[in-house]
Design an enzyme around this catalytic site. Structure first.
Site, mmCIF file in Angstrom:
data_model
loop_
_atom_site.group_PDB
_atom_site.id
_atom_site.type_symbol
_atom_site.label_atom_id
_atom_site.label_comp_id
_atom_site.label_asym_id
_atom_site.label_seq_id
_atom_site.Cartn_x
_atom_site.Cartn_y
_atom_site.Cartn_z
ATOM 1 N N TYR A 62 37.306 33.012 -2.167
ATOM 2 C CA TYR A 62 37.499 31.913 -1.222
ATOM 3 C C TYR A 62 36.233 31.810 -0.378
ATOM 4 O O TYR A 62 35.717 32.818 0.096
ATOM 5 C CB TYR A 62 38.697 32.173 -0.307
ATOM 6 C CG TYR A 62 39.830 31.214 -0.543
ATOM 7 C CD1 TYR A 62 39.720 29.874 -0.161
ATOM 8 C CD2 TYR A 62 41.007 31.629 -1.143
ATOM 9 C CE1 TYR A 62 40.745 28.982 -0.378
ATOM 10 C CE2 TYR A 62 42.053 30.748 -1.360
ATOM 11 C CZ TYR A 62 41.920 29.425 -0.972
ATOM 12 O OH TYR A 62 42.953 28.549 -1.190
ATOM 13 N N THR A 117 30.600 12.325 -10.626
ATOM 14 C CA THR A 117 31.234 13.473 -11.236
ATOM 15 C C THR A 117 30.134 14.288 -11.925
ATOM 16 O O THR A 117 28.999 13.828 -12.079
ATOM 17 C CB THR A 117 32.292 13.046 -12.264
ATOM 18 O OG1 THR A 117 31.706 12.132 -13.187
ATOM 19 C CG2 THR A 117 33.472 12.384 -11.585
ATOM 20 N N LYS A 158 31.241 13.983 -17.887
ATOM 21 C CA LYS A 158 30.789 12.764 -18.565
ATOM 22 C C LYS A 158 29.395 12.955 -19.158
ATOM 23 O O LYS A 158 29.148 13.923 -19.854
ATOM 24 C CB LYS A 158 30.863 11.583 -17.601
ATOM 25 C CG LYS A 158 32.261 11.316 -17.029
ATOM 26 C CD LYS A 158 32.310 10.053 -16.207
ATOM 27 C CE LYS A 158 33.705 9.728 -15.710
ATOM 28 N NZ LYS A 158 34.072 10.515 -14.506
ATOM 29 N N ARG A 187 34.358 19.846 -14.831
ATOM 30 C CA ARG A 187 35.091 18.802 -14.122
ATOM 31 C C ARG A 187 34.958 19.034 -12.626
ATOM 32 O O ARG A 187 35.739 19.726 -11.998
ATOM 33 C CB ARG A 187 36.563 18.810 -14.537
ATOM 34 C CG ARG A 187 36.806 18.497 -16.004
ATOM 35 C CD ARG A 187 36.388 17.076 -16.364
ATOM 36 N NE ARG A 187 37.194 16.091 -15.673
ATOM 37 C CZ ARG A 187 38.336 15.598 -16.145
ATOM 38 N NH1 ARG A 187 38.819 16.009 -17.302
ATOM 39 N NH2 ARG A 187 38.997 14.695 -15.461
ATOM 40 N N GLU A 208 35.394 29.063 2.243
ATOM 41 C CA GLU A 208 35.397 27.900 3.136
ATOM 42 C C GLU A 208 34.125 27.865 3.969
ATOM 43 O O GLU A 208 33.692 28.882 4.516
ATOM 44 C CB GLU A 208 36.618 27.919 4.041
ATOM 45 C CG GLU A 208 37.897 27.541 3.328
ATOM 46 C CD GLU A 208 39.058 27.338 4.289
ATOM 47 O OE1 GLU A 208 38.874 27.587 5.490
ATOM 48 O OE2 GLU A 208 40.142 26.932 3.826
ATOM 49 N N ASP A 249 28.057 4.679 -7.158
ATOM 50 C CA ASP A 249 28.946 5.572 -7.896
ATOM 51 C C ASP A 249 28.410 5.658 -9.323
ATOM 52 O O ASP A 249 28.591 4.747 -10.132
ATOM 53 C CB ASP A 249 30.370 5.030 -7.884
ATOM 54 C CG ASP A 249 31.373 6.002 -8.477
ATOM 55 O OD1 ASP A 249 30.961 6.853 -9.300
ATOM 56 O OD2 ASP A 249 32.572 5.906 -8.145
#
Length: 429
Positions: free
Chosen positions: A63, A235, A238, A244, A65, A209
């Site tokens: 983790y 992203t 692609k 992903r 953060e 985008d």
């Protein structure tokens, strides 16, 4: 189509096969499906074995953060360098001043842009979803269309191209806080400079985008938005051939607003295993071979478009400049959904899609959307595109005639070609 020589799940996923054989069998079936079919969905690709390995490391256990050097958890001695490496590589590959590699996916990345620059109820502007835009560009069924006032531009019915004069008129009339350019079914080059002029005149923040074309931009096969856009959203899969995930890139003046919007604005801890895989993909994208790949994707798409036109297909805008082709199957007398499902049975994976001014409903549209990123990753070249077009032509005809035998024959031919062109990252004997 599966092959008798295909490895069993236990050979490549022994721990998973031992613990959960049911799931292992499904993953093994998907590996064989990806290996034996012609994948033409433009948003899909094959990641390298290195990207795949990075996605499944012990970084899954952490983790983290916050941001490097400013975490809310201890034990980040190795995590901070991983994220810094991904950020540095993003800045180098795309030539940007600031990059944030923490967004979980493309839609959350776009939501962070809204949080950074707009207030609920503000006017935002993007391409209409039926015209090729994305849900998160202010479309009504999305949170972005419910929390903000979305206005949409489209394309000309006669050309299938964006009319930038109409975009300018709409922007000056509506004065949006944000203008999005880019989308999910755009076969033509985006004129980032023209959009930037419009955004400047309207007093809007321009968001490019580039989720679909990031790999083409990284490889120099599509113009870059960097000199023109205030913020770039993408992203990392692609055409970029990463995991992903997503990234936000911006000018330094917007860095603090972007970072704050991602964390703590929208997300908790980043997915460190994905961050590592993004770093690997960006490392691969920096190589000359990736530039060759990006240009080959476009060359293949243009060759495929020409071959489809020669077979009487109606292509939106008349062709393509990038990796994507949008076909209106109305002249073929086959709905897009019927054609897509028939082609799937033939081993050709596409998605049904609305076309501009489509009289049919979104879940049963007139069109099919295809692209060349995956087949290019397998080493197919322009010399193979006539064969691919012929399979599509025969498959659509078989869908219209309900000829399952013809689809079965195509599937065998597809499997033979795919076996000669192994996919990156997939298990082999």
């Amino acid at each position: 189509m599966t092959h008798p020589s295909s490895p069993s799940p236990s050979e490549h996923h022994p721990a998973l096969a031992a613990e959960d054989p049911e799931l292992a069998a499904l993953i093994g079936a998907e590996e064989r499906l990806q290996a034996g079919t012609l994948r033409l969905i433009p948003s899909e690709n094959y990641v390298s074995a290195a990207v795949l390995e990075a996605s499944g490391t012990v970084l899954q256990n952490k983790y983290s953060e916050g941001y490097p050097g400013r975490r809310y958890y201890e034990g980040q001695q190795n995590i901070d360098p991983v994220e810094r490496l991904a950020v540095a590589r993003a800045k180098a590959v795309f030539g940007v001043e600031h990059a944030n590699v923490q967004p979980y996916s493309g839609s959350p990345a776009n939501l962070a842009v809204y949080l950074a620059f707009a207030e609920p109820g503000d006017t935002v502007m993007g391409m209409a979803l039926p015209m090729g835009g994305h849900l998160t560009h202010g479309w009504g069924v999305s949170a972005t269309g419910k929390w903000f006032r979305g206005v949409q531009y489209g394309v000309r019915q006669d050309t299938g191209l964006v009319d930038l004069d109409e975009v300018r008129d709409l922007a000056l009339k509506e004065r949006p806080k944000l203008i999005f350019c880019g989308g999910t079914a755009l076969p033509r080059t985006i004129d980032f400079a023209a959009f930037a002029e419009i955004a400047h005149e309207a007093g809007a923040v321009l968001v490019a985008d580039i989720a679909h074309i990031a790999g083409l931009i990284a490889g120099g096969a599509h113009p870059s938005p960097v000199p023109h856009a205030d913020v770039i959203s993408t992203t990392t899969h692609k055409t970029l051939r990463g995991p992903r995930g997503a990234m936000l890139m911006a000018r330094e003046e917007h860095a603090k607003a972007i970072d704050k919007a991602v964390f703590p604005g929208l997300q908790g801890g980043p997915h460190n295993q994905t961050t590592a895989a993004i770093a690997v993909a960006l490392h691969e994208a920096s190589r000359p071979s990736f530039r060759d790949y990006a240009h080959a994707v476009v060359a293949n798409a243009k060759a495929l478009a020409d071959a489809l036109l020669a077979r009487g297909f109606d292509l939106v805008s008349g062709g393509t400049d990038n990796h994507l082709i949008l076909m209106d199957l109305t002249p073929k007398d086959v709905p897009g959904k019927v054609a897509a499902k028939a082609l799937d049975r033939a081993g050709i994976v596409v998605n049904y899609n609305t076309v501009p001014f489509d009289p049919r409903k979104p879940f049963d549209p007139s069109g099919v959307r295809i692209g060349t990123p995956s087949l290019t990753s397998r080493g197919l070249g322009a010399e193979h595109m006539a064969t691919v077009a012929d399979w599509i032509d025969r498959g659509v005809a078989a869908a219209r005639a309900e000829d399952e035998d013809a689809l079965t024959k195509i599937r065998a031919e597809v499997a033979d070609l795919m076996s000669a062109h192994p996919a990156p990252g997939l298990p082999t004997d």
